[in-house]
Design an enzyme around this catalytic site. Structure first.
Site, PDB file in Angstrom:
ATOM      1  N   HIS A  46       1.550 -21.677  -6.553  1.00 25.90           N
ATOM      2  CA  HIS A  46       0.802 -21.874  -5.312  1.00 25.90           C
ATOM      3  C   HIS A  46       1.016 -20.644  -4.441  1.00 25.90           C
ATOM      4  O   HIS A  46       2.050 -19.966  -4.537  1.00 25.90           O
ATOM      5  CB  HIS A  46       1.299 -23.115  -4.574  1.00 25.90           C
ATOM      6  CG  HIS A  46       0.990 -24.396  -5.251  1.00 25.90           C
ATOM      7  ND1 HIS A  46       1.133 -25.614  -4.629  1.00 25.90           N
ATOM      8  CD2 HIS A  46       0.537 -24.676  -6.509  1.00 25.90           C
ATOM      9  CE1 HIS A  46       0.791 -26.582  -5.450  1.00 25.90           C
ATOM     10  NE2 HIS A  46       0.437 -26.035  -6.601  1.00 25.90           N
ATOM     11  N   GLU A  48       1.923 -20.344  -1.416  1.00 27.69           N
ATOM     12  CA  GLU A  48       3.170 -20.399  -0.649  1.00 27.69           C
ATOM     13  C   GLU A  48       4.374 -20.010  -1.503  1.00 27.69           C
ATOM     14  O   GLU A  48       5.253 -19.267  -1.057  1.00 27.69           O
ATOM     15  CB  GLU A  48       3.407 -21.803  -0.087  1.00 27.69           C
ATOM     16  CG  GLU A  48       2.300 -22.303   0.822  1.00 27.69           C
ATOM     17  CD  GLU A  48       1.295 -23.177   0.067  1.00 27.69           C
ATOM     18  OE1 GLU A  48       0.125 -22.966   0.079  1.00 27.69           O
ATOM     19  OE2 GLU A  48       1.657 -24.085  -0.537  1.00 27.69           O
ATOM     20  N   CYS A  76       1.686 -28.646   0.059  1.00 34.78           N
ATOM     21  CA  CYS A  76       2.036 -29.849  -0.699  1.00 34.78           C
ATOM     22  C   CYS A  76       3.545 -30.086  -0.545  1.00 34.78           C
ATOM     23  O   CYS A  76       4.257 -29.267   0.042  1.00 34.78           O
ATOM     24  CB  CYS A  76       1.660 -29.667  -2.172  1.00 34.78           C
ATOM     25  SG  CYS A  76       2.676 -28.445  -3.049  1.00 34.78           S
ATOM     26  N   CYS A  79       5.731 -27.215  -1.940  1.00 38.61           N
ATOM     27  CA  CYS A  79       5.747 -26.025  -1.088  1.00 38.61           C
ATOM     28  C   CYS A  79       6.460 -26.293   0.238  1.00 38.61           C
ATOM     29  O   CYS A  79       7.168 -25.426   0.740  1.00 38.61           O
ATOM     30  CB  CYS A  79       4.325 -25.532  -0.862  1.00 38.61           C
ATOM     31  SG  CYS A  79       3.569 -24.887  -2.389  1.00 38.61           S
TER      32      CYS A  79
END
Length: 143
Positions: A46, A48, A76, A79
């Site tokens: 991701h 992040e 999410c 993260c």
């Protein structure tokens, strides 16, 4: 947030879900990235996670104390946890993620008693732009 939106657009051009992130410390950009889960065949890639890893390398430290994260979508739970573990000072995000968010929706990671570090959270930065980009991306896939 402008650079995060640019990273999201770049991710979209690669066929990724258009999410971008940037980490800043003392006004300097340490890291920027967009999603790369498909490209890297890595469900943890991701935006992040990628910027956290890059910023930690740049600072030679697993703690990002004094750093701020800008991301186009509410993180999410995975993260959100990484933000906490990295001790990021402030989290700024664009669109809410009603289904998969882990900050103000879903698991609400920072509200859990086991969460040891809670960043300052500022939602809604350029929210409409981020939301429109995501909706357009998914609209083309549902045709």
């Amino acid at each position: 947030m402008g650079l995060a939106l640019t990273e999201a657009k770049s991710a979209e051009m690669r066929g990724e879900v258009p999410i971008g992130a940037v980490i800043v410390k003392d006004g300097a950009i340490l890291a920027s990235a967009g999603n790369r889960t498909r490209e890297l065949n890595d469900p943890t890639a991701h935006a992040e996670m990628l910027v956290i890893r890059e910023a930690c390398r740049a600072l030679s430290n697993e703690r990002l104390t004094g750093c701020d994260l800008y991301v186009t979508l509410e993180p999410c739970t995975m993260c959100a946890a990484a933000v906490s573990f990295a001790r990021i000072r402030r989290l700024y995000y664009g669109a809410q993620d009603i289904k998969g968010g882990g900050v103000e929706n879903g698991a609400r990671f920072y509200a859990q008693p086991t969460c040891l570090h809670v960043p300052e959270v500022y939602p809604g930065f350029r929210e409409q732009e981020a939301e429109d980009m995501l909706k357009a991306f998914f609209r083309t896939r549902r045709l």
